[in-house]
Enzyme design. Sequence first.
Site, PDB file in Angstrom:
ATOM      1  N   ASP A  60       0.845  -1.201   0.000  1.00 48.74           N
ATOM      2  CA  ASP A  60       0.000   0.000   0.000  1.00 48.74           C
ATOM      3  C   ASP A  60       0.883   1.256   0.000  1.00 48.74           C
ATOM      4  O   ASP A  60       0.379   2.376  -0.083  1.00 48.74           O
ATOM      5  CB  ASP A  60      -1.024  -0.004   1.146  1.00 48.74           C
ATOM      6  CG  ASP A  60      -0.394  -0.039   2.518  1.00 48.74           C
ATOM      7  OD1 ASP A  60       0.839  -0.154   2.628  1.00 48.74           O
ATOM      8  OD2 ASP A  60      -1.145   0.059   3.519  1.00 48.74           O
ATOM      9  N   SER A  61       2.220   1.043   0.010  1.00 48.63           N
ATOM     10  CA  SER A  61       3.147   2.157  -0.237  1.00 48.63           C
ATOM     11  C   SER A  61       2.865   2.772  -1.612  1.00 48.63           C
ATOM     12  O   SER A  61       3.332   3.871  -1.905  1.00 48.63           O
ATOM     13  CB  SER A  61       4.598   1.680  -0.158  1.00 48.63           C
ATOM     14  OG  SER A  61       4.795   0.534  -0.962  1.00 48.63           O
ATOM     15  N   LYS A 106      -1.327  -9.283   2.850  1.00 49.55           N
ATOM     16  CA  LYS A 106      -0.542  -8.848   4.010  1.00 49.55           C
ATOM     17  C   LYS A 106      -1.388  -7.865   4.812  1.00 49.55           C
ATOM     18  O   LYS A 106      -2.056  -7.003   4.227  1.00 49.55           O
ATOM     19  CB  LYS A 106       0.760  -8.182   3.555  1.00 49.55           C
ATOM     20  CG  LYS A 106       1.572  -7.589   4.730  1.00 49.55           C
ATOM     21  CD  LYS A 106       3.014  -7.299   4.375  1.00 49.55           C
ATOM     22  CE  LYS A 106       3.255  -5.967   3.689  1.00 49.55           C
ATOM     23  NZ  LYS A 106       2.794  -4.780   4.441  1.00 49.55           N
ATOM     24  N   GLU A 110      -1.351  -5.461   8.596  1.00 48.40           N
ATOM     25  CA  GLU A 110      -0.515  -4.891   9.653  1.00 48.40           C
ATOM     26  C   GLU A 110      -1.137  -5.181  11.018  1.00 48.40           C
ATOM     27  O   GLU A 110      -2.343  -4.954  11.204  1.00 48.40           O
ATOM     28  CB  GLU A 110      -0.376  -3.374   9.450  1.00 48.40           C
ATOM     29  CG  GLU A 110       0.348  -3.026   8.162  1.00 48.40           C
ATOM     30  CD  GLU A 110       0.529  -1.522   7.973  1.00 48.40           C
ATOM     31  OE1 GLU A 110       0.191  -0.734   8.885  1.00 48.40           O
ATOM     32  OE2 GLU A 110       1.016  -1.140   6.886  1.00 48.40           O
ATOM     33  N   GLU A 144       9.263  -4.480  10.417  1.00 43.28           N
ATOM     34  CA  GLU A 144       9.687  -3.165   9.912  1.00 43.28           C
ATOM     35  C   GLU A 144      10.222  -2.304  11.050  1.00 43.28           C
ATOM     36  O   GLU A 144       9.569  -2.145  12.094  1.00 43.28           O
ATOM     37  CB  GLU A 144       8.508  -2.457   9.215  1.00 43.28           C
ATOM     38  CG  GLU A 144       8.915  -1.077   8.677  1.00 43.28           C
ATOM     39  CD  GLU A 144       7.947  -0.467   7.675  1.00 43.28           C
ATOM     40  OE1 GLU A 144       6.986  -1.152   7.266  1.00 43.28           O
ATOM     41  OE2 GLU A 144       8.175   0.696   7.303  1.00 43.28           O
TER      42      GLU A 144
END
Length: 275
Positions: free
Chosen positions: A44-45, A113, A115, A182
């Site tokens: 989603d970057s 993915k 978070e 991260e």
Amino acid sequence: MKNTILTLQKQKEENDKIIMVTAYDYTTAKLMDEMEVNTILVGDSLGMTMLGYEDTLSVTMEDMIHHSAAVARGAKNAFIVTDMPFMSYQTSVYDAVVNAGRLIKEGRGHAVKLEGGSAFAPHIEAIVKASIPVVAHIGLTPQSVNAFGGFKVQGKDLEAAKSLIEDAKAVEAAGACMVVLECVPAKLAKKITQELHIPTIGIGAGPDCDGQVLVYQDMLALYEGFRPKFVKVFADAGKTMRDGIAAYIQETKGGNFPAPEHCFRIEDRVMESLD
Ligand code: KIV
């Protein structure tokens, strides 16, 4: 060779580093795939790198599906992981399953993915029950930027380090097939990697993770803005592009482009008949 959850797991067991890189479109995905990266992250970057937002929060399911499907058309062997955007899974376990399903059915990725750590174990478990592999993402989770009060290294004090280890174990127990770490201190990431059975993929988490991921615009210097400490520039593709565009401008304005070899011919008699 086709990359799957089984081959990625084998790489961890054989201490063969897993190479993950982001891609958001057909051309880049095809190139990455030809370079034999193991896994492509449709992150989603893309909110920042492709759409120009200041963070990932405005990215929609439609954005993710659109870019993931383009990547899936370009990559034949890489294992494609598609990010679940902000508020596509936080709202309920039901939403998490429905939206994960859409990312696979319409976006054609191989895994999703999301978070979050132990708080999202029920969501991971339910998605995995629906036969969709899940990659967890813990440590600095950019969708929580406002809750964190900025982009900060996570797990530095004893309590935070313990809670990160608990998160890693909880997502593994819930059925995650990999976990992204991260902005985690290198020694803590090493301990987590040793204690988990599933592969860890690091970004700002030191060299001892089972694999690494970078945003390609960062590692190829295509993006001139803020560059985090963990990014290494491996090639200056930005300079190559700027040089190419400058040459195009100069040759076009100077009348040197297009040259005869770039032009289509017509017979003189046809032209003469036009007069
Ligand atoms: O969205 C993304 O590109 C990511 C990576 C930074 C891990 O989540």
